[in-house]
Design an enzyme around this catalytic site. Sequence first.
Site, mmCIF file in Angstrom:
data_model
loop_
_atom_site.group_PDB
_atom_site.id
_atom_site.type_symbol
_atom_site.label_atom_id
_atom_site.label_comp_id
_atom_site.label_asym_id
_atom_site.label_seq_id
_atom_site.Cartn_x
_atom_site.Cartn_y
_atom_site.Cartn_z
ATOM 1 N N GLY A 46 0.836 -1.199 0.000
ATOM 2 C CA GLY A 46 0.000 0.000 0.000
ATOM 3 C C GLY A 46 0.865 1.241 0.000
ATOM 4 O O GLY A 46 1.995 1.210 0.488
ATOM 5 N N GLN A 51 2.951 10.078 1.128
ATOM 6 C CA GLN A 51 4.251 9.411 1.234
ATOM 7 C C GLN A 51 5.169 9.741 0.065
ATOM 8 O O GLN A 51 6.370 9.477 0.132
ATOM 9 C CB GLN A 51 4.067 7.887 1.315
ATOM 10 C CG GLN A 51 3.368 7.433 2.594
ATOM 11 C CD GLN A 51 3.206 5.919 2.597
ATOM 12 O OE1 GLN A 51 2.235 5.400 2.060
ATOM 13 N NE2 GLN A 51 4.149 5.213 3.180
ATOM 14 N N CYS A 94 5.576 -0.054 7.265
ATOM 15 C CA CYS A 94 5.222 1.111 6.443
ATOM 16 C C CYS A 94 6.439 1.507 5.633
ATOM 17 O O CYS A 94 7.555 1.531 6.159
ATOM 18 C CB CYS A 94 4.810 2.263 7.358
ATOM 19 S SG CYS A 94 4.376 3.760 6.472
ATOM 20 N N LEU A 95 6.229 1.833 4.359
ATOM 21 C CA LEU A 95 7.355 2.225 3.508
ATOM 22 C C LEU A 95 7.997 3.522 4.000
ATOM 23 O O LEU A 95 9.140 3.810 3.658
ATOM 24 C CB LEU A 95 6.898 2.372 2.048
ATOM 25 C CG LEU A 95 6.450 1.057 1.383
ATOM 26 C CD1 LEU A 95 5.906 1.326 -0.011
ATOM 27 C CD2 LEU A 95 7.591 0.048 1.331
ATOM 28 N N HIS A 136 -4.817 1.623 7.165
ATOM 29 C CA HIS A 136 -3.461 2.162 7.346
ATOM 30 C C HIS A 136 -3.217 3.305 6.355
ATOM 31 O O HIS A 136 -2.706 4.368 6.722
ATOM 32 C CB HIS A 136 -2.450 1.021 7.148
ATOM 33 C CG HIS A 136 -1.005 1.438 7.134
ATOM 34 N ND1 HIS A 136 -0.084 0.962 8.040
ATOM 35 C CD2 HIS A 136 -0.305 2.271 6.301
ATOM 36 C CE1 HIS A 136 1.103 1.500 7.771
ATOM 37 N NE2 HIS A 136 0.991 2.283 6.717
ATOM 38 N N GLU A 137 -3.612 3.090 5.083
ATOM 39 C CA GLU A 137 -3.374 4.128 4.055
ATOM 40 C C GLU A 137 -4.262 5.355 4.283
ATOM 41 O O GLU A 137 -3.824 6.483 4.068
ATOM 42 C CB GLU A 137 -3.596 3.567 2.649
ATOM 43 C CG GLU A 137 -2.721 2.376 2.262
ATOM 44 C CD GLU A 137 -1.246 2.551 2.571
ATOM 45 O OE1 GLU A 137 -0.748 3.696 2.538
ATOM 46 O OE2 GLU A 137 -0.585 1.544 2.885
ATOM 47 N N HIS A 140 -2.758 7.730 6.629
ATOM 48 C CA HIS A 140 -1.751 8.622 6.042
ATOM 49 C C HIS A 140 -2.392 9.909 5.541
ATOM 50 O O HIS A 140 -1.775 10.972 5.577
ATOM 51 C CB HIS A 140 -1.053 7.946 4.852
ATOM 52 C CG HIS A 140 0.084 7.043 5.231
ATOM 53 N ND1 HIS A 140 1.207 7.489 5.882
ATOM 54 C CD2 HIS A 140 0.277 5.717 5.041
ATOM 55 C CE1 HIS A 140 2.042 6.468 6.070
ATOM 56 N NE2 HIS A 140 1.501 5.376 5.573
HETATM 57 ZN ZN LIG Z 1 2.307 3.466 5.628
#
Ligand SMILES: [Zn+2]
Length: 174
Positions: A46, A51, A94-95, A136-137, A140
Amino acid sequence: MAQLPIITAPDPRLKLKAKPVTRVDDQIRRLMADMLETMYAAPGIGLAAPQVGVAKRILVVDCAREGEAAAPLKIANPEILWRSTELMTNSEGCLSLPEHYADVTRAAEIQLRYLDEQNEIREMHAKGLLATCIQHEIDHLEGTLFVDHISALKRGIILRKLAKAKRQKSPVPA
Ligand SMILES: [Zn+2]
């Protein structure tokens, strides 16, 4: 398509509240395609627009397991219409917080309304890993990271390690 640089925490751009998309046009479609390519290359399941430094309510996910056909979803202006009272705890990563993981508890199932890449309003039901990933996304888009769901002590440890890793990566001033 192009891969975009992913912002890592701590960074003020990850704390912004993203703005709704007025219309999914060619420019947004290109961003969605680039985000998907960036996510696959990372690799991740995701990615949200903040991000990659874009404060817009856009996210991409693909929660297909290994061996399954790809299942990319391109989502703008997501809105959770319903959350199950049943909860689920998953180890999340998470990236934007590379190499850190923590258990986060979220709704086990959700009903979602969003704009797809054709600017059509769609609704979907998600459960399991996909429900976790979408929540989660969406976090963000509100400037919330998974570490905001865990204890301040654990969050502090993770963010300090990330800040230190960042300092070590920065070029030494000449
Ligand atoms: Zn994330």
